[in-house]
Design an enzyme around this catalytic site. Structure first.
Site, PDB file in Angstrom:
ATOM      1  N   GLU A 187      44.005 -80.781  -9.542  1.00  0.00           N
ATOM      2  CA  GLU A 187      43.511 -80.568  -8.184  1.00  0.00           C
ATOM      3  C   GLU A 187      42.260 -79.701  -8.302  1.00  0.00           C
ATOM      4  O   GLU A 187      42.307 -78.628  -8.924  1.00  0.00           O
ATOM      5  CB  GLU A 187      44.614 -79.854  -7.381  1.00  0.00           C
ATOM      6  CG  GLU A 187      44.413 -79.844  -5.896  1.00  0.00           C
ATOM      7  CD  GLU A 187      44.825 -81.149  -5.209  1.00  0.00           C
ATOM      8  OE1 GLU A 187      45.189 -82.127  -5.901  1.00  0.00           O
ATOM      9  OE2 GLU A 187      44.760 -81.185  -3.973  1.00  0.00           O
TER      10      GLU A 187
ATOM     11  N   LYS B 223      51.752 -76.159  -5.099  1.00  0.00           N
ATOM     12  CA  LYS B 223      51.067 -77.346  -4.557  1.00  0.00           C
ATOM     13  C   LYS B 223      49.716 -76.871  -4.027  1.00  0.00           C
ATOM     14  O   LYS B 223      49.628 -76.186  -3.012  1.00  0.00           O
ATOM     15  CB  LYS B 223      51.884 -78.018  -3.458  1.00  0.00           C
ATOM     16  CG  LYS B 223      51.264 -79.326  -2.992  1.00  0.00           C
ATOM     17  CD  LYS B 223      52.184 -80.097  -2.073  1.00  0.00           C
ATOM     18  CE  LYS B 223      51.724 -81.514  -1.827  1.00  0.00           C
ATOM     19  NZ  LYS B 223      50.358 -81.676  -1.362  1.00  0.00           N
TER      20      LYS B 223
ATOM     21  N   PHE C  30      47.427 -80.661 -13.829  1.00  0.00           N
ATOM     22  CA  PHE C  30      48.885 -80.791 -13.719  1.00  0.00           C
ATOM     23  C   PHE C  30      49.458 -82.019 -14.425  1.00  0.00           C
ATOM     24  O   PHE C  30      50.670 -82.224 -14.424  1.00  0.00           O
ATOM     25  CB  PHE C  30      49.352 -80.723 -12.264  1.00  0.00           C
ATOM     26  CG  PHE C  30      48.720 -81.718 -11.325  1.00  0.00           C
ATOM     27  CD1 PHE C  30      48.995 -83.064 -11.411  1.00  0.00           C
ATOM     28  CD2 PHE C  30      47.860 -81.271 -10.326  1.00  0.00           C
ATOM     29  CE1 PHE C  30      48.422 -83.971 -10.532  1.00  0.00           C
ATOM     30  CE2 PHE C  30      47.272 -82.173  -9.436  1.00  0.00           C
ATOM     31  CZ  PHE C  30      47.560 -83.528  -9.548  1.00  0.00           C
TER      32      PHE C  30
ATOM     33  N   ARG D 239      42.157 -84.098  -5.223  1.00  0.00           N
ATOM     34  CA  ARG D 239      42.744 -84.607  -6.456  1.00  0.00           C
ATOM     35  C   ARG D 239      41.642 -85.198  -7.327  1.00  0.00           C
ATOM     36  O   ARG D 239      40.734 -85.862  -6.820  1.00  0.00           O
ATOM     37  CB  ARG D 239      43.772 -85.675  -6.117  1.00  0.00           C
ATOM     38  CG  ARG D 239      44.527 -86.137  -7.333  1.00  0.00           C
ATOM     39  CD  ARG D 239      45.744 -86.877  -6.906  1.00  0.00           C
ATOM     40  NE  ARG D 239      46.500 -87.359  -8.028  1.00  0.00           N
ATOM     41  CZ  ARG D 239      47.749 -87.789  -7.920  1.00  0.00           C
ATOM     42  NH1 ARG D 239      48.346 -87.770  -6.748  1.00  0.00           N
ATOM     43  NH2 ARG D 239      48.392 -88.225  -8.968  1.00  0.00           N
TER      44      ARG D 239
ATOM     45  N   LYS E 142      57.628 -82.982  -2.886  1.00  0.00           N
ATOM     46  CA  LYS E 142      56.875 -81.845  -2.321  1.00  0.00           C
ATOM     47  C   LYS E 142      57.694 -81.111  -1.280  1.00  0.00           C
ATOM     48  O   LYS E 142      58.523 -81.715  -0.585  1.00  0.00           O
ATOM     49  CB  LYS E 142      55.549 -82.329  -1.740  1.00  0.00           C
ATOM     50  CG  LYS E 142      55.626 -83.382  -0.683  1.00  0.00           C
ATOM     51  CD  LYS E 142      54.230 -83.724  -0.191  1.00  0.00           C
ATOM     52  CE  LYS E 142      54.243 -84.978   0.627  1.00  0.00           C
ATOM     53  NZ  LYS E 142      52.968 -85.284   1.236  1.00  0.00           N
TER      54      LYS E 142
ATOM     55  N   ARG F 114      54.946 -94.032  -5.036  1.00  0.00           N
ATOM     56  CA  ARG F 114      55.513 -92.827  -4.448  1.00  0.00           C
ATOM     57  C   ARG F 114      56.961 -92.757  -4.889  1.00  0.00           C
ATOM     58  O   ARG F 114      57.774 -93.571  -4.482  1.00  0.00           O
ATOM     59  CB  ARG F 114      55.411 -92.898  -2.921  1.00  0.00           C
ATOM     60  CG  ARG F 114      55.594 -91.570  -2.235  1.00  0.00           C
ATOM     61  CD  ARG F 114      55.310 -91.676  -0.760  1.00  0.00           C
ATOM     62  NE  ARG F 114      53.896 -91.687  -0.420  1.00  0.00           N
ATOM     63  CZ  ARG F 114      53.120 -90.603  -0.381  1.00  0.00           C
ATOM     64  NH1 ARG F 114      53.615 -89.428  -0.670  1.00  0.00           N
ATOM     65  NH2 ARG F 114      51.844 -90.695  -0.046  1.00  0.00           N
TER      66      ARG F 114
ATOM     67  N   GLU G 274      56.146 -76.458  -9.373  1.00  0.00           N
ATOM     68  CA  GLU G 274      54.762 -75.980  -9.505  1.00  0.00           C
ATOM     69  C   GLU G 274      54.174 -75.660  -8.142  1.00  0.00           C
ATOM     70  O   GLU G 274      54.648 -76.168  -7.131  1.00  0.00           O
ATOM     71  CB  GLU G 274      53.898 -77.087 -10.151  1.00  0.00           C
ATOM     72  CG  GLU G 274      54.384 -77.436 -11.521  1.00  0.00           C
ATOM     73  CD  GLU G 274      53.582 -78.547 -12.168  1.00  0.00           C
ATOM     74  OE1 GLU G 274      52.599 -79.015 -11.572  1.00  0.00           O
ATOM     75  OE2 GLU G 274      53.952 -78.919 -13.289  1.00  0.00           O
TER      76      GLU G 274
HETATM   77  P1  ATP Z   1      49.268 -84.073   1.295  1.00  0.00           P
HETATM   78  O1  ATP Z   1      48.585 -84.845   2.374  1.00  0.00           O
HETATM   79  O2  ATP Z   1      50.504 -83.381   1.705  1.00  0.00           O
HETATM   80  O3  ATP Z   1      48.344 -83.258   0.448  1.00  0.00           O
HETATM   81  P2  ATP Z   1      49.223 -86.442   0.006  1.00  0.00           P
HETATM   82  O4  ATP Z   1      49.663 -87.417   1.020  1.00  0.00           O
HETATM   83  O5  ATP Z   1      47.755 -86.286  -0.228  1.00  0.00           O
HETATM   84  O6  ATP Z   1      49.868 -85.073   0.327  1.00  0.00           O
HETATM   85  P3  ATP Z   1      51.355 -86.424  -1.764  1.00  0.00           P
HETATM   86  O7  ATP Z   1      51.869 -87.478  -2.634  1.00  0.00           O
HETATM   87  O8  ATP Z   1      52.174 -86.128  -0.599  1.00  0.00           O
HETATM   88  O9  ATP Z   1      49.899 -86.781  -1.357  1.00  0.00           O
HETATM   89  O10 ATP Z   1      51.155 -85.078  -2.575  1.00  0.00           O
HETATM   90  C1  ATP Z   1      50.578 -85.167  -3.792  1.00  0.00           C
HETATM   91  C2  ATP Z   1      49.248 -84.479  -3.794  1.00  0.00           C
HETATM   92  O11 ATP Z   1      49.417 -83.083  -3.990  1.00  0.00           O
HETATM   93  C3  ATP Z   1      48.538 -84.938  -5.000  1.00  0.00           C
HETATM   94  O12 ATP Z   1      47.731 -86.057  -4.637  1.00  0.00           O
HETATM   95  C4  ATP Z   1      47.703 -83.778  -5.439  1.00  0.00           C
HETATM   96  O13 ATP Z   1      46.406 -83.947  -4.904  1.00  0.00           O
HETATM   97  C5  ATP Z   1      48.331 -82.587  -4.767  1.00  0.00           C
HETATM   98  N1  ATP Z   1      48.857 -81.572  -5.702  1.00  0.00           N
HETATM   99  C6  ATP Z   1      48.637 -80.260  -5.593  1.00  0.00           C
HETATM  100  N2  ATP Z   1      49.263 -79.572  -6.540  1.00  0.00           N
HETATM  101  C7  ATP Z   1      49.910 -80.448  -7.317  1.00  0.00           C
HETATM  102  C8  ATP Z   1      50.744 -80.344  -8.473  1.00  0.00           C
HETATM  103  N3  ATP Z   1      51.046 -79.178  -9.031  1.00  0.00           N
HETATM  104  N4  ATP Z   1      51.233 -81.491  -8.990  1.00  0.00           N
HETATM  105  C9  ATP Z   1      50.945 -82.678  -8.438  1.00  0.00           C
HETATM  106  N5  ATP Z   1      50.160 -82.841  -7.348  1.00  0.00           N
HETATM  107  C10 ATP Z   1      49.652 -81.740  -6.785  1.00  0.00           C
END
Ligand code: ATP
Length: 581
Positions: free
Chosen positions: A300, A251, A340, A256, A421, A415, A249
Site C-alpha cells: 500500500e 490495514k 504486504f 494499492r 478485513k 475475493r 496486520e
Molecule cells: P476498502 O475500500 O475497504 O479499502 P477495497 O474494497 O479497496 O477495501 P478490500 O479487498 O476490501 O478492497 O481490502 C483490501 C485492500 O486493503 C487492498 O486492496 C489494499 O489496498 C488494502 N490494504 C491495506 N493494508 C493491507 C494489508 N496489510 N494487507 C492487504 N491489503 C491491505
C-alpha cells in the site's frame, strides 16, 4: 475473418438483453476467428486495441471523428453536427449517413478484422505534428469501405462508446463455450486471465495450445496480475472462528501498488492495473536497489511524514496521483510503500506458497527505510489480542486490520477468506463503505437545479450475470465544485435508453453507461421494495441515508465495485456487529 461478421454480431448483441443469448452469439463469433485473429478480436470486443494495463487509448476527439465521417460519406461537417445533435451518438450518425452516402470509395473492399485492428492501433499510437490528419485519414479510409453497420462500430471505437454492455465475465464464458461447448473451462480460463490481465493473450494461447496451454500460464515480471481481495467479518471472534491462528496486520489506507522488477527496470501498477510508474519516482528509485533480479511485490503506497513517522490519510496520499508536478510533489509529500505480499521472486512463483512462507520472503527481502516498510503484523489465535492490536492500529491512524490465513495461497482476482478485513464500526454507520457505480441521474430540485443533475442512481455488481443492480439514490456528500465537475464529465456517457447491463425498476431522468464509481457510506442496509440489489420475489436491499465519500473514485472501476453478494453478507452481519461510539 471479415469485420462485417464482427459488426453484425455486435449489432445483434446491442439489442439483446439475455446474457445466455449474448454469450452464444459471442461464442459463435469466436469460432469464426483464426488463431492469428482471436487476440485482436478480444481487444475489439473490449472496445480497445490492447490490454488495459498497456494504457493504449484509441481515443480521438469528437470533432476529428465528425470530420472523418463528413469526408468519408460526402456530407458537410455542419450536416454531421446537426445529425449528431439529433441522435446523440456518432455511431448512429455514421450508420445513417453511410446508408445515404453521397460518395463511394474508389476501390471499395471488404474490411478484415486484422485491418480494422491495425488501423485502430495506428489511430491510437500516432502522435505529434500531423497526427490529427493521419488519424482522420485512417478513419476515412475505413469508413469509405464500410457498410452502414460496420460504420456504426468503426465510429464507436475511437469515441470510446461501444455500448455493447458486455463485460469480461461474459467474454470468459463465451471463450469456454467456444472451446468446450459449455462453461466447464471458465475457471481455468479465468485463472490465466487473473494472472496476466490480458484477454487477447489468453484467447490466443487457448486457440493455439488448447486448455493445457493455458494451465501452464504463470505470472511474469512486468505484467500485472489482478489483485487478491479480502472478505469481511464483523468481529475478532468471528475471525478466529473462521481462520484459527492467523496473521493480523494493519490495514493501511492508501493506494494499492504492485511493484515489478525486471533487472533494473521497475514498473508500478495501481489496483486498476494502470501503469503508475512515472507518478512515484522515489518508489522506483528504491525498487531498483531491491536484491532480486526478477520480482513482483505488493503493498500500500501512502504519503509518509518522516519527521513525525506518521502516515497521512488517504485524501492526502491521493494528491500523489497526478500527471504534472510529480518531482516537486515527491519531495513535498514522499510516499512509502508498505509491503504486504510477494508474488514472484527470481523464477519462483510465490502465488502457490502459503502466506506464512511468503511473509518470510518479504521479511528477508525488505530492509526498512523511508520508502519501504513492512506491514505491521502479529500472529495470534486470540480474539482479545486482535482487539488490542486493532486499537493500536486505529491509534496510529490506520483503517483497521487485515487478518490473513497463514496457509492460504495468493488468489489473484478473487475475493476470498484468505484475507479478512475488520474496520471500526460507528453507531449509525455501515462498518464498511460500498463502492457503487453510477447508473442514472436525476435533475436537481430547488437550489440544486442550477447544477443540472444532482442526484445519482447507484448500483452494485453481480459479476456472474455481468449486470449492475440498484441499491440507492444518493445526493449528499458532494461539494458544489465536485457536482459541476461530475456533470461536465458524465455528459458524454449519458444515454437515452437504459443500458442492458443495468437492472433497475427506477426510471431516472437520464441513464449513464456504468463507468464511474462512488464510495458510499450509509446508516445501514435495509430491505427495499424498489431496489433490485439482492432481489428475490418481493424485496431487495437498499442503503439507508447514503452519502458520498470523497467524490468520484478514479482509482476504482466498475468491474471491481462492491458485489451484490457482499451487500447481502453485510446485511446479515449488521445484526451481529458490536457497535462502538
Ligand atoms: P476498502 O475500500 O475497504 O479499502 P477495497 O474494497 O479497496 O477495501 P478490500 O479487498 O476490501 O478492497 O481490502 C483490501 C485492500 O486493503 C487492498 O486492496 C489494499 O489496498 C488494502 N490494504 C491495506 N493494508 C493491507 C494489508 N496489510 N494487507 C492487504 N491489503 C491491505
Amino acid at each position: 475473418m471479415k469485420f462485417a461478421s464482427v459488426a453484425h454480431a455486435f449489432e445483434k448483441i446491442e439489442f439483446i438483453s439475455s446474457r445466455l443469448e449474448i454469450t452464444g452469439i459471442l461464442a459463435e463469433l469466436f469460432s469464426k476467428a483464426e488463431k492469428e485473429e482471436i487476440g485482436n478480436l478480444m481487444y475489439l470486443c473490449q472496445g480497445s486495441v490492447a490490454p488495459k494495463f498497456k494504457g493504449v487509448d484509441i481515443g480521438m476527439g469528437e470533432k476529428l471523428v465528425e470530420s472523418a465521417i463528413a469526408s468519408a460519406m460526402g456530407f458537410s461537417k455542419r450536416e454531421v453536427e446537426e445529425l449528431y445533435f439529433k441522435l446523440g451518438d456518432l455511431g448512429l450518425v455514421s450508420m445513417e449517413l453511410a446508408s445515404q452516402r453521397k460518395q463511394r470509395s474508389l476501390f471499395s473492399r471488404e474490411l478484415s478484422i486484422n485491418e480494422v485492428y491495425s488501423s485502430m492501433m495506428k489511430i491510437a499510437t500516432s502522435g505529434g505534428s500531423g497526427s490529427q490528419d493521419l488519424k482522420i485519414k485512417v478513419l476515412v479510409d475505413l469508413l469509405g469501405n464500410a457498410s452502414p453497420v460496420e460504420a456504426k462500430f468503426l465510429t464507436r471505437f475511437p469515441v470510446g462508446a461501444m455500448r455493447l454492455g458486455v463485460g469480461d465475465p461474459t467474454i470468459l464464458d463465451a471463450l469456454s463455450i467456444r472451446a468446450a461447448g459449455d462453461k466447464s473451462l471458465r475457471e481455468t480460463i479465468e485463472r490465466a486471465y487473473n494472472l496476466r490481465s490480458d484477454l487477447g493473450l489468453v484467447a490466443t494461447i487457448l486457440f493455439e495450445k488448447g486448455i493445457e496451454g493455458l494451465k501452464g500460464i504463470n505470472v511474469e515480471a512486468g505484467v500485472p496480475l489482478r489483485p487478491a481481495l479480502g472478505e469481511r467479518l464483523p468481529s475478532a471472534q468471528e475471525i478466529i472462528k473462521k481462520l484459527g491462528k492467523c496473521a493480523v496486520e494493519g490495514k493501511y489506507d492508501g493506494l494499492r501498488c504492485q511493484l515489478h522488477k525486471k533487472g533494473d527496470e521497475i514498473t508500478l501498477f495501481s489496483r486498476k492495473l494502470e501503469n503508475i510508474t512515472s507518478m512515484f519516482p522515489e518508489v522506483v528509485a528504491a525498487g531498483k536497489k531491491l536484491n532480486a533480479k526478477e520480482l513482483i511485490i505488493e503493498g500500500e503506497a501512502l504519503a509518509f511524514n518522516p519527521a513525525t513517522e506518521e502516515f497521512y490519510p488517504f485524501q492526502v496520499t491521493i494528491q500523489r496521483k497526478r500527471k504534472y508536478g510529480i518531482e516537486k510533489m515527491s519531495e513535498d509529500l514522499p510516499l512509502s510503500l508498505v509491503v504486504f505480499d510477494v508474488i514472484l521472486i527470481d523464477g519462483t512463483d510465490c502465488t502457490v506458497k502459503p502466506y506464512s512462507e511468503r511473509r518470510k520472503i518479504i521479511e528477508s527481502l525488505i530492509e526498512e527505510n523511508n520508502t519501504f516498510k513492512l506491514s505491521r503484523q502479529i500472529i495470534t489465535d486470540s480474539a482479545e489480542k486482535i482487539n488490542e492490536f486493532f486499537e493500536v492500529c486505529l491509534e496510529a491512524g490506520l483503517e483497521g486490520v487485515m487478518a490473513k490465513d497463514l496457509s492460504a495461497q495468493y488468489t489473484a482476482g478473487k475475493r476470498k477468506f484468505a484475507w479478512v478485513k475488520l474496520k471500526r464500526s460507528y453507531k449509525g454507520e455501515l462498518a464498511d463503505t460500498i463502492d457503487a457505480v453510477i447508473l442514472g441521474l436525476f435533475v436537481g430540485k430547488g437550489k440544486k437545479v442550477k447544477f443540472g443533475y444532482s442526484a445519482f442512481l447507484c448500483g452494485v455488481l453481480d459479476p456472474e450475470k455481468d449486470v449492475f443492480r440498484t441499491i440507492c439514490k444518493v445526493s449528499s456528500g458532494l461539494s458544489e465544485e465536485e457536482l459541476i465537475g461530475i456533470n461536465q464529465l458524465i455528459k458524454k456517457d449519458i444515454v437515452s435508453v437504459k443500458p442492458k447491463e443495468i437492472e433497475s425498476e427506477i426510471e431516472p431522468d437520464a441513464w449513464v453507461v456504468p463507468r464511474y464509481v462512488f464510495e458510499l457510506t450509509a446508516d445501514e442496509i435495509t430491505v427495499s421494495p424498489v431496489h433490485t440489489c439482492g432481489r428475490n420475489t418481493k424485496s431487495g436491499y437498499a442503503l439507508r441515508f447514503p452519502r458520498i465519500k470523497g467524490g468520484l473514485r478514479f482509482d476504482k472501476d466498475p468491474s471491481s465495485a462492491t458485489t451484490e453478494k457482499e451487500v447481502i453478507d453485510m446485511y446479515k452481519m449488521q445484526s451481529s456487529v458490536e457497535v462502538q461510539d
